[in-house]
Write an enzyme that holds these catalytic residues in place. Structure first.
Site, PDB file in Angstrom:
ATOM      1  N   ASP A  51      -7.077   4.273  -4.408  1.00 42.25           N
ATOM      2  CA  ASP A  51      -7.718   4.117  -3.100  1.00 42.25           C
ATOM      3  C   ASP A  51      -8.344   5.491  -2.841  1.00 42.25           C
ATOM      4  O   ASP A  51      -8.576   6.245  -3.801  1.00 42.25           O
ATOM      5  CB  ASP A  51      -6.678   3.720  -2.025  1.00 42.25           C
ATOM      6  CG  ASP A  51      -7.318   3.156  -0.755  1.00 42.25           C
ATOM      7  OD1 ASP A  51      -7.669   1.977  -0.739  1.00 42.25           O
ATOM      8  OD2 ASP A  51      -7.489   3.923   0.217  1.00 42.25           O
ATOM      9  N   LYS A  55       0.862  -1.179   0.000  1.00 40.69           N
ATOM     10  CA  LYS A  55       0.000   0.000   0.000  1.00 40.69           C
ATOM     11  C   LYS A  55       0.894   1.222   0.000  1.00 40.69           C
ATOM     12  O   LYS A  55       2.050   1.144   0.422  1.00 40.69           O
ATOM     13  CB  LYS A  55      -0.877   0.025   1.260  1.00 40.69           C
ATOM     14  CG  LYS A  55      -2.142   0.814   1.076  1.00 40.69           C
ATOM     15  CD  LYS A  55      -3.202  -0.044   0.434  1.00 40.69           C
ATOM     16  CE  LYS A  55      -4.465   0.729   0.160  1.00 40.69           C
ATOM     17  NZ  LYS A  55      -5.572  -0.192  -0.160  1.00 40.69           N
TER      18      LYS A  55
HETATM   19  N1  GLU Z   1      -7.411   0.133  -2.846  1.00 40.74           N
HETATM   20  C1  GLU Z   1      -8.135  -1.058  -3.164  1.00 40.74           C
HETATM   21  C2  GLU Z   1      -8.093  -1.996  -1.979  1.00 40.74           C
HETATM   22  O1  GLU Z   1      -8.098  -1.557  -0.862  1.00 40.74           O
HETATM   23  C3  GLU Z   1      -7.703  -1.676  -4.478  1.00 40.74           C
HETATM   24  C4  GLU Z   1      -6.256  -2.008  -4.601  1.00 40.74           C
HETATM   25  C5  GLU Z   1      -5.817  -2.486  -5.993  1.00 40.74           C
HETATM   26  O2  GLU Z   1      -6.638  -2.552  -6.899  1.00 40.74           O
HETATM   27  O3  GLU Z   1      -4.626  -2.779  -6.112  1.00 40.74           O
HETATM   28  O4  GLU Z   1      -8.106  -3.192  -2.083  1.00 40.74           O
END
Ligand code: GLU
Length: 440
Positions: free
Chosen positions: A162, A122
């Site tokens: 996100d 992340k």
């Molecule tokens: N931010 C989204 C999550 O919390 C998607 C992440 C992504 O597609 O890599 O899973």
């Protein structure tokens, strides 16, 4: 074993959200560690809570008045044991190392649950996109990607969106990556449809949440048809959760943003919300200018409304123990998390104790990253699949995630407890891979 949690706290002071995410998983997985002493001996959990790599960097850019601004950027590459690092980027003033680590830690297990080969990561920045011009957002994204690009790649680390990062921001970052790396590859997901993006990716988290919720209801011989629903937030996850809930015959009576919420007993008109939020980037209170029957209330009283199904889709810890008790008292039967960790531990405890159907984030909102996985597949194959094809795969993945969580919970003597089911199933898969690959 509480020593492990004490060590996490001592080594990572003030990372409150990270401690919360680790505690929850730790408590769920005790029975797995009892059944698999080899996981304990190999210190799998102790290794898992330490990210493989963390990057923190300066992001300097110039605003429209010509003033230099400085933000802090992050990318925490938590685990690549089952696939390349994968997870979104969040741009919000609340972003700190602790927040990014909680999200990255959850992402490891969530991605494992999708059944696709993706590790967990992340990132983000404490940049506030609110009120920024298009040019400012572009310059910020380019400055952010100018450092990030050297740490990522289609087989290394694949970022996505996100909170505060949608198609527009991914486009700016993917463009800057392409320029610096001198390669066109699938390094970002959530891209525009004209440059390698996947159909359904925009809708995926919200749609996936509802596919998962339908499965939770099916297990109780019910469906979304005719249910009254409250959805928090009005961003990407919320909007497509509402759309799918309405398609499934439910009535959504309220939505919110960080200022307050609108209650429309006649059913939320999603085109109005989309115009306010997606087109004009305005505030949800404007909804009442167009719909007299709706009422706007400032502040956070959303969870005091009565509903059959509650879908928290805004942000972490937005629904606390008192909110949970109010929902239960008002007859709510199903709660599924669209945001990451929106319910506090007290709220989750109350839901499980009162035997509500509760869908934890790492299972219920896995549809977003799962569809990112499908975008990666299409990029590798130089293909683009139809909407119906991607949607069908997404639905199947969500059904599988639910079945995995439900059967794992039952296997471990916790029937119906999808929190333990998700944590155990995700952890078990990652732990096995770590064991097989040796100490590192
Ligand atoms: N931010 C989204 C999550 O919390 C998607 C992440 C992504 O597609 O890599 O899973």
């Amino acid at each position: 074993m509480n020593e492990v949690l004490d060590a996490v706290r001592a080594k990572n002071p003030e990372q409150r959200e990270f401690h919360q995410a680790v505690d929850e998983v730790f408590h769920s997985i005790q029975p797995v560690l009892d059944r698999h002493p080899e996981f304990r001996r190999a210190k799998v959990f102790e290794r898992l809570v330490e990210p493989e790599r963390q990057v923190m960097f300066r992001v300097a850019w110039t605003d429209d008045r010509g003033e230099v601004q400085v933000n802090r950027g992050f990318r925490v590459q938590f685990s690549s044991v089952i696939g390349p690092y994968k997870g979104g980027l969040r741009f919000h003033p609340s972003v700190s190392l602790g927040v990014v680590k909680f999200l990255g830690f959850e992402q490891i297990l969530k991605n494992a649950l999708t059944g696709l080969p993706m590790g967990g990561a992340k990132g983000g920045a404490d940049f506030d996109p609110k009120g920024k011009s298009e040019g400012e957002v572009m310059r910020f994204c380019q400055a952010f990607a100018t450092e990030l690009w050297r740490h990522i790649g289609a087989d290394t680390d694949v970022p996505a969106g996100d909170i505060g990062v949608g198609g527009r921001e991914v486009g700016f970052m993917a463009g800057q990556y392409r320029r610096l790396a001198n390669r066109w590859d699938g390094t970002f997901t959530g891209k525009g449809l004209s440059f390698g993006g996947s159909l359904v990716r925009t809708e995926a988290t919200g749609y996936g949440l509802l596919y998962f919720t339908e499965e939770m209801l099916r297990a109780r011989n019910e469906s979304m048809q005719g249910k009254s629903v409250v959805v928090s937030g009005s961003g990407n996850v919320s909007i497509y959760a509402v759309q799918k809930a309405q398609q499934l015959g439910a009535k959504v009576v309220a939505m919110s943003d960080s200022d307050g919420f609108v209650h429309d007993p006649t059913g939320i008109r999603l085109d109005t919300i989309r115009d306010i939020k997606e087109v004009r980037r305005g505030r949800i209170r404007e909804y009442c200018d167009r719909h007299q029957e709706a009422k706007y209330t400032p502040g956070r009283g959303l969870w005091r409304l009565s509903c059959d199904v509650a879908l928290p889709c805004a942000t972490q810890n937005e629904l606390d123990g008192d909110d949970a008790l109010a929902l239960i008292k008002n007859g709510c039967k199903v709660v599924a998390e669209g945001a990451n960790m929106p319910c506090t531990p007290e709220a989750v405890h109350a839901f499980l104790e009162h035997r509500l159907a509760f869908g934890p984030a790492k299972a219920a909102n896995a549809g977003g990253v799962a569809t990112s996985g499908l975008e990666m597949q299409q990029n590798s194959m130089r293909e683009s699949w139809s909407f119906a094809d991607v949607d069908r795969r997404l639905m199947q993945i969500m059904k599988n995630v639910h079945a995995t969580c439900a059967s794992t919970a039952a296997q471990y003597g916790k029937p119906g407890n999808l929190v333990d089911g998700a944590n155990i199933a995700g952890f078990h898969k990652v732990a096995q891979a770590m064991l097989a690959q040796g100490v590192m």
